[in-house]
Design an enzyme around this catalytic site. Sequence first.
Site, PDB file in Angstrom:
ATOM      1  N   THR A  37       1.400   7.356  -0.405  1.00  0.00           N
ATOM      2  CA  THR A  37       2.138   8.550  -0.786  1.00  0.00           C
ATOM      3  C   THR A  37       1.592   9.049  -2.113  1.00  0.00           C
ATOM      4  OG1 THR A  37       4.077   7.712   0.365  1.00  0.00           O
ATOM      5  CG2 THR A  37       4.431   9.482  -1.224  1.00  0.00           C
ATOM      6  N   ARG A  39       0.792  -1.242   0.000  1.00  0.00           N
ATOM      7  CA  ARG A  39       0.000   0.000   0.000  1.00  0.00           C
ATOM      8  C   ARG A  39       0.820   1.285   0.000  1.00  0.00           C
ATOM      9  NH1 ARG A  39      -5.111   0.374   3.627  1.00  0.00           N
ATOM     10  NH2 ARG A  39      -3.612   0.613   5.317  1.00  0.00           N
ATOM     11  N   ASP A  40       2.129   1.234   0.160  1.00  0.00           N
ATOM     12  CA  ASP A  40       2.926   2.469   0.124  1.00  0.00           C
ATOM     13  C   ASP A  40       4.264   2.199  -0.583  1.00  0.00           C
ATOM     14  OD1 ASP A  40       3.439   5.165   0.532  1.00  0.00           O
ATOM     15  OD2 ASP A  40       4.348   4.848   2.498  1.00  0.00           O
ATOM     16  N   VAL A  41       4.176   1.597  -1.764  1.00  0.00           N
ATOM     17  CA  VAL A  41       5.382   1.312  -2.546  1.00  0.00           C
ATOM     18  C   VAL A  41       5.870   2.622  -3.159  1.00  0.00           C
ATOM     19  CG1 VAL A  41       6.340  -0.007  -4.468  1.00  0.00           C
ATOM     20  CG2 VAL A  41       4.541  -1.011  -3.043  1.00  0.00           C
ATOM     21  N   ASN A  72      10.996   3.626   0.024  1.00  0.00           N
ATOM     22  CA  ASN A  72      10.860   2.330   0.686  1.00  0.00           C
ATOM     23  C   ASN A  72      11.581   1.218  -0.064  1.00  0.00           C
ATOM     24  OD1 ASN A  72       9.376   3.292   2.824  1.00  0.00           O
ATOM     25  ND2 ASN A  72       7.394   2.908   1.870  1.00  0.00           N
TER      26      ASN A  72
END
Length: 458
Positions: A118, A78-80, A84
């Site tokens: 993001t 969900r936040d690739v 990260n």
Amino acid sequence: FKREALMAAQLSHPNMAGVFDYVQDNGRPCIVMEFVNGETLAERLARAGRLDVVEAVRIASGLLSALRSAHDAGIVHRDVKPGNVMLAAKGDVKVTDFGIARAASDHTLTETGMVIGTAHYLAPEQVSGRPATPSSDLYSVGAILYEMLAGKKPFEAETPIAVAMKRLTEDPAPLRTVRGDVPAPVAQVIERALARDPAERYTSAEEMRRALEGAFAASQPATAPQTIAPTPTEILPIADALPPNAAETVAVRPAALAPQPPPKTGESLPAAVAERRRREYRRLIVILGLLAVGVATAVILVLALVGGGTDVVAVPTFVGHTYTDATAMARRAGLTVVEDERPSRRAAGTVFGQDIRAGTQVVQGAQVTLIVSNGTPPAAGTPVPDVRGKKQDEATRTLKDAGFTVKVTYVQAGGVDPGTVVGQNPGPNDTAQPGQQVAIVVATSPPKGHGKHKGGEG
């Protein structure tokens, strides 16, 4: 935070930064993670601007490999984003921060209407408030690939909200208009990953990884075979052909014609020849034996690959998709589905549960029940215990002790012990009325000789 740590600790993959422990220091929660000596992809892009195509494909391939492992475990990142993705000094790619990852069947982080992620890398469905799915992670990978090759993000605006909203109505500029040396097949893979409709994207991280690597390989120029021109025969004068010290030139006989050493002391010439022949015979026997073993192994492998075995597939993550999309996914995986419509606060037509856990290996043709929302709020009831992973007898006792009746169905599954519960309906922590029937799915051994294995959609 503890939930994040426990979820991340379940994942293990060479392209994931490992999480080893959860601790508290003076009341502050902490996680013990693998130390990665290197820099983030965001830092690399800030320094380099954009990357070579081969490097971008290598990084994306590692990222997709890690996501495949997470999706197979039923977890969506969900936040690739580049921040990260760690690039180790030795070249390894490591995905970090599964801090807002969630199990694909867990809706607690989305039911409040929060949008987590993001802005520059959010998929359109996340922007519009729908649950994130594995396809949402693939969109983020497409955005990262675009940025690595173009040197800029797919969408730019003055505020994060404006950036996020752009992707609901616009497509990014075609990559090859921004950077002309990107191979067309590679650009097409990225454009498909950035499709606004999840159904138009790749169905799994593995499918996208293979497509990306195949597109890159196809775009490389074929290496022309080298031809060696024949060396013309030259006739040299005798004076040039002879070495200056021709009188001292020594003739060398071919080895076959060279005098053989005399036999050992006390050994006749025929006996020496016989011994040499025995050694050669023994050597021949060993070589023939090794060849026989190799041929037998090859035959066994060919029979395993083409010998009519039953295909085994991984059950996709249907949760979060519409029933129409989930049906198409099941068809592609070779599975059959049955709809079980239930009250739920989720949008009507949304799959919010499945009776066989995502990632379970089952034979093609197996039936999966999809729990689909009818859009009406459920009545108050008793939470259904999670009995997945338990043996049939234990699971049955647990459910009956909670006041439910039990129905048992079986599925041929690999990777789990026979008799283990691999799914249930209603799902864990769903509510049901006392006396209501709970169906459990119990694994049986797959047929002997099942050969080919196919991955499911993440």
